[in-house]
Structures are given as structure tokens and as C-alpha cells.
Design an enzyme around this catalytic site. Structure first.
Site, short mmCIF file in Angstrom:
data_model
loop_
_atom_site.label_atom_id
_atom_site.label_comp_id
_atom_site.label_asym_id
_atom_site.label_seq_id
_atom_site.Cartn_x
_atom_site.Cartn_y
_atom_site.Cartn_z
N ASN A 146 0.83 -1.05 -0.06
CA ASN A 146 0.07 0.00 0.04
C ASN A 146 0.65 1.36 -0.05
OD1 ASN A 146 0.52 -0.86 2.65
ND2 ASN A 146 -0.58 0.92 3.41
N HIS A 147 2.12 1.30 0.27
CA HIS A 147 2.95 2.49 0.36
C HIS A 147 3.54 2.48 -1.27
CE1 HIS A 147 2.74 3.58 4.52
NE2 HIS A 147 2.81 2.33 4.89
N HIS A 164 -1.69 -8.54 0.60
CA HIS A 164 -1.17 -7.30 1.17
C HIS A 164 -2.33 -6.53 1.51
CE1 HIS A 164 2.05 -4.63 2.46
NE2 HIS A 164 1.24 -3.74 2.54
N HIS A 209 1.54 -6.60 5.01
CA HIS A 209 0.95 -5.36 5.55
C HIS A 209 0.61 -5.19 7.17
CE1 HIS A 209 -1.45 -1.60 5.55
NE2 HIS A 209 -2.47 -2.39 6.10
N HIS A 245 2.18 -5.75 10.70
CA HIS A 245 3.43 -5.35 11.23
C HIS A 245 3.97 -6.61 12.09
CE1 HIS A 245 4.23 -1.06 9.84
NE2 HIS A 245 3.64 -1.76 9.01
#
Length: 623
Positions: free
Chosen positions: A45-46, A134, A162, A164
Site C-alpha cells: 500500500n506504500h 497485502h 501489511h 506489522h
């Protein structure tokens, strides 16, 4: 890159797996590159594709031949996930991938059956199916995550990105029967409990349909230690009434920090590349009358020993719950219900339960809990802002009619008794009560429609007023022709005509405006009359009426046009439905005349404001 050969082969159509790439083939089969360890990766997503060309950071690495970017979807309507088929000896792996997509969109697509995972046609049961995704795994909202139950049950292992927190060991989903491995982030990105778990990567061994995950700890990650302290759990050490309790709390926190520093030193893996200063976090719950001490002064003692000296101590306290009576509604129990029950909890149920358990002074005496709950539900879910007000009005009118029919004496006690009986009878008759709610909601929706029409009419009137001002100017240009169908509400505002009467007609649905009759041989002059600064609103118009038993009651309304002499500039208005020439003995008649149709023009008058509820549908004009 290197000289070591690659021992597996790719069997799937690479043009399908990498159709979005400028180089639609795996990098280790490129004659210009010498690849020893092929890397297959999806985007997160980043680094999701953005911009006009929908590019991301992985596209650069892919074009450079450093990795193979797969699992990219370009459609927002349907997703077909085609696997990368790999084979080494007798072991065959179907590698499925889906890059990061907004969770709400992907959730909706799964629900609508718009996500399809394609399977090999030959020996589909002989493949080890590995899915890389993800997305949010933990629930952050109603649709802001992807439930594991959405995934197909033929999958053997899901590698979930995704999130952590490191949960590298595969855990089985009891419903779908596949395993899920969550590697987590490789470094600490926030001072949260999930990041305090030791970081690992996994080396997956696959043979046939069997697998084994080998956990490998990361040796160069900065160590992170976190602990919680509740001061109220140590009454023997801390007394809120003691004037020196703050110094005691500070000494206690220093002792805890020193213990975490010792643990961090013992757990060092001896890698020279690992950072020396650890991350330390101590969360202190000071609920119970305690006061926090200065965090900045405390952090100065650990500047040279801790990587985050300003964020070592985090003070927080739980909101104290007020004491409630046994009769009060316990919302805590409602919130802590199982998920299966929470899904069926509705707003109207909460409203009903609240009023049933409330004190006598706040009990409903005229309205019913069921009706009020339905109205609140309409207000919350459908944003019907008039739902509650219309329900109150409707039930009030019905109760008043009931009292009139019963000819109840004008005594407070007898009226209260009759109202109570009437309310109980309505509570038992659920069908009649549902009909009341539907009628009130119909009123609320009608109000919203009336407001929208009124807003549109107001804008039309403003435009028409601007057109009239242009027509009455001092310019020698020709008078512009105005042709309008009159979507206004015909408020009955009119400019006067000398020695002439006119009937103002309008409709609550679509007004044609006011018309004035005029002889063909002469024209009349009009003086603009000041318009009130504030128009009558729907609610004001409704309040100005007496209570009527029927919502659809209507009255005819007529108004005489004001006769006013004026020395101002003259404006000639032609009332006929066909085009006529503008003629006047004044300076206006010297200008170039144009045809003008007065349909839909609302003229202004300060005599009376038109009541939209008194107009009839029979006053509409045909074109």
C-alpha cells in the site's frame, strides 16, 4: 545476481502473468541478465501504482531486471488472479498474488463475487497453492479489512503482508482449512505492543503437498522492549494522599526502565551491525487520583542510553465509569456481546430498551418506544432530518383527534388518563403503529422534496430578477428576450399594473408564476417593489396553518396586483402566451423591441407572501 543456476522452470503464460510490464517475462530467462536467485514480489500500500501511467517503485526494479513484479490488477470491476506456475522435479507450485488494493473496494468486490482465482486445468489437485496478499487482516472497521473466509479453500498457504506484528509460524484457519503465515515488518515502525515481538523471516520448504516453515531471527534489528504499569495495582507503594507520591512513582518508573535496559543487553545477538541503543517504552496508567511527573526531566537521564529518550514514558488513564442505578441501561454489556449478536443490534432496539428501563420522569407518555425507535433509525441510517419531528407531529395530531372524539373533559387528570389508554391501545396494535411510522416517514421525505424544489425555485427567481434588472437598464441595447417555464413555486409576488387586476395563480408542485391582462392598444408601466430579505421557509409555512386532519388539504389563493405610479424606468411585461411586441410611450419603447414570454416569471410584492400549502394543482397552466 550470480552464476548459480536456477533449478525450477516456469510453466504458465508469462504474457498473462506480467502483461502490464514492459518486459513480460521472468528475469532469469533474459539472455542479457545473469540471475541466480529470482525474486517474485507484489506491491504494497506504500508503493501502489499511481499517476497517469499507474507506475510504482517495483516497476523500476522490474524494468531493471532485479525482480519479477506480479499480482497487479488494473480493473476496478473484476479481478482474475492467474497464478505463476513453477515446477521443480515432482513439486509444482501455483503462486497467486494480489497487490495492495483499498480494503473497502476489495471487500465489496469479494462480496459481489468479482474476484476469481484461476486454477490449472490439468491435475489441479497436484499443485501446492500459495497465495500472497497485502491487506488489512485485523478488523479496523466494518469493511476496512479482508476476512480470511473470503479466500478460496483450495489454497494451502497464505502469506499475509501489511500487518506489522510478526506471526511467522503458520496457523490454520479452522473454517477454510488453509494455513496463514504473517511475517510482519522487518523493523520497528511504531512504539506499539505488536512491534515488540521479535522480528523473523521465514524459509519455506515445499515438497509435494507438504511444507515446513523455518524461522530465522533478524540479527540487525534495533531491539524494542515495552511494559505496562498500573499504579492502582500497587496500593502498598503508592497513596494518592501522600504529598511525596509523585517522587515515589518516578523512582518506581526508573527502576522499571533499568530492568528493561538489562533485558535488552542480555538479548543482544552479538551482531556488530545491530544498533546499540534499544527502544524502551513504559506505559503508566495513573487512574485513581495520581498525578504524572515531568517526562522531559525524566528523559534527560537516558539520552545516551536509549534511542527514544523523549518517548520513554507514556501516561494514560482509563475514563472512570459513573455509578449507575440497576434500572439504567448497561451499554457496556451491549458492546461486549458476541459478534453474532452485535450484528443484529439495531438503533431502534437501543431506543426502545432505553425508554423501557429509564426513570419515570423521562418515560414517554404520549409517544411509543417503537415509533420513536423507527424514527431515530430513519434519522441515523437515511439522514431523514425531519423524521423525528414529523413522527411527533403525526402522533400528536392523532391523539388530539382521539380526545375530541371522546369529548374528554378539560381536566388534566382525565386527559392524562385518556392519553395513557390511547397510547396503550396503540402499543398493542403493532400494524397500526407501523402504519403511523410509514406515514410520518412519507411526510419527512415530502418535506425534503419540498425543500429541494424550493431551493431550485429560489435560484430561478434570482436569475429572473437579474434578467429584469438588465431589461430595465439605461443602455440603448435591445431588451433581451426571456423564455422560462417557471419551475418556481409561484409565491404570489407581483408588481402593480395601473388600473388593471390580475389573478396570481400557483401550485405547490410547479408554479407558472403570475400573469397580468393587458389591452392590445396600450402598455402598462410597473414599479419594482422591494423584496423581503428572507423568504418564508417550509416549516414557517406549515406552522402558520391550523392543524388539519388531512395532509393533502389545499386551498385556492388569489391576489390583486398593486397599482403603483412610478417615475422610475418603465418595464413592460407581456402576459400573453404568444410572442408580442413591447410598446411603451417612454424611452423604453424607443429601444429595439423584442418578443418576450412571461411564463414562469415571479413578480415581487410586499402585500402578502404566498403560502405554498394553500395552492391547488388545478392552477397549473398548460403550455
Amino acid at each position: 545476481m550470480g552464476d548459480r543456476p536456477v533449478h525450477f522452470e516456469i510453466l504458465s503464460d508469462q504474457a498473462v502473468n506480467f502483461h502490464f510490464s514492459k518486459f513480460p517475462w521472468v528475469n532469469y530467462q533474459d539472455g542479457n541478465l545473469n540471475i541466480s536467485i529470482p525474486i517474485f514480489s507484489i506491491h504494497g500500500n506504500h508503493d501502489d501504482p499511481t499517476g497517469a501511467d499507474a507506475l510504482c517503485a517495483l516497476d523500476i526494479l522490474s524494468c531493471a531486471g532485479l525482480l519479477n513484479h506480479f499480482g497487479r490488477s488494473t480493473s476496478v470491476e473484476k479481478i482474475d488472479i492467474s497464478p505463476v506456475l513453477l515446477r521443480k522435479g515432482r513439486t509444482k507450485i501455483a503462486l497467486y498474488g494480489l497487490g495492495a488494493i483499498p480494503d473497502e473496494r476489495l471487500y465489496r468486490m469479494f462480496v459481489n463475487k468479482q474476484v476469481t482465482m484461476l486454477r490449472p486445468k490439468e491435475d489441479e489437485d497436484s499443485w501446492f497453492n500459495l497465495f500472497v496478499i497485502h491487506q488489512n487482516r485485523s478488523k479496523h472497521g466494518a469493511t476496512n479489512y479482508i476476512p480470511e473466509q473470503f479466500l478460496d479453500d483450495f489454497i494451502n498457504l497464505v502469506v499475509w503482508g501489511h500487518e506489522h506484528e510478526c506471526k511467522i509460524a503458520p496457523t490454520q484457519n479452522e473454517q477454510q482449512r488453509f494455513y496463514v503465515s504473517q511475517p510482519g515488518s522487518s523493523v520497528v515502525t511504531s512504539l506499539s505492543p505488536g512491534e515488540a515481538v521479535k522480528k523473523h523471516i521465514g524459509l519455506l520448504h515445499v515438497k509435494g503437498k507438504k511444507m515446513k516453515m523455518q524461522k530465522i531471527p533478524l540479527e540487525t534489528v534495533r531491539s524494542f522492549h515495552m511494559e505496562d504499569v498500573v499504579l492502582a495495582d500497587h496500593p502498598d507503594l503508592f497513596n494518592p494522599d501522600n504529598p511525596k507520591v509523585t517522587q515515589a512513582i518516578q523512582a518506581f518508573c526508573m527502576e522499571k526502565v533499568e530492568m528493561m535496559l538489562d533485558n535488552a543487553e542480555r538479548e543482544r545477538l552479538g551482531n556488530p551491525r545491530q544498533p546499540e541503543k534499544p527502544l524502551i517504552r513504559l506505559r503508566v496508567d495513573y487512574t485513581g487520583g495520581f498525578e504524572p511527573f515531568s517526562v522531559h526531566r525524566f528523559s534527560q537521564k537516558y539520552v545516551d542510553r536509549i534511542a527514544n529518550p523523549k518517548d520513554i514514558i507514556h501516561f494514560f488513564r482509563h475514563r472512570e465509569q459513573k455509578e449507575k442505578n440497576d434500572s439504567d441501561l448497561n451499554f457496556g454489556k451491549l458492546v461486549s456481546r458476541p459478534a453474532s449478536e452485535g450484528m443484529t443490534l439495531r438503533v431502534e432496539d437501543l431506543v426502545k430498551q432505553y425508554f423501557q428501563t429509564a426513570e419515570k420522569k423521562v418515560q414517554l407518555s404520549l409517544l411509543t418506544e417503537r415509533g420513536m425507535g423507527e424514527a431515530v433509525q430513519e434519522f441515523v441510517d437515511k439522514e431523514e432530518k425531519d423524521a423525528i419531528e414529523e413522527l411527533v407531529k403525526f402522533q400528536l395530531e392523532k391523539t388530539q383527534r382521539f380526545l375530541k372524539e371522546r369529548r374528554t373533559d378539560a381536566e388534566e387528570e382525565k386527559i392524562d388518563e385518556e392519553v395513557r389508554r390511547f397510547r396503550e391501545s396503540r402499543r398493542k396494535n403493532t400494524e397500526e403503529e407501523d402504519e403511523e411510522v410509514r406515514e410520518a416517514m412519507t411526510r419527512a421525505r415530502a418535506h425534503r422534496s419540498e425543500d429541494a424544489i424550493l431551493a431550485s425555485a429560489s435560484s430561478d427567481e434570482e436569475l429572473m430578477d437579474m434578467g429584469m434588472k438588465v431589461a430595465g437598464g439605461d443602455s440603448d441595447d435591445s431588451l433581451p428576450s426571456t423564455r422560462s417555464r417557471g419551475r418556481g413555486r409561484a409565491r404570489g409576488r407581483a408588481r402593480g399594473a395601473r388600473g388593471q387586476n390580475s389573478t396570481a395563480r400557483g401550485s405547490s408542485q410547479r408554479g407558472r408564476g403570475n400573469t397580468s391582462q393587458e389591452s392590445a392598444t396600450s402598455s402598462r408601466t410597473y414599479k419594482p417593489v422591494s423584496v423581503p430579505a428572507k423568504n418564508m421557509s417550509i416549516v414557517d409555512a406549515f406552522r402558520s396553518l391550523k392543524p388539519q386532519p388531512s395532509w393533502n388539504s389545499s386551498k385556492s389563493y388569489s391576489e390583486d396586483i398593486i397599482d403603483v405610479d412610478s417615475d422610475l424606468e418603465e418595464i413592460s411585461v407581456v402576459p400573453s402566451k404568444v410572442n408580442q411586441r413591447l410598446s411603451a410611450p417612454s424611452s423604453l419603447s424607443k429601444r429595439s423591441s423584442q418578443s418576450q414570454i412571461s411564463k414562469g416569471v415571479d413578480f415581487d410584492s410586499d402585500e402578502d407572501e404566498f403560502d405554498p400549502f394553500k395552492s391547488t394543482a388545478t392552477s397549473r397552466r398548460t403550455k
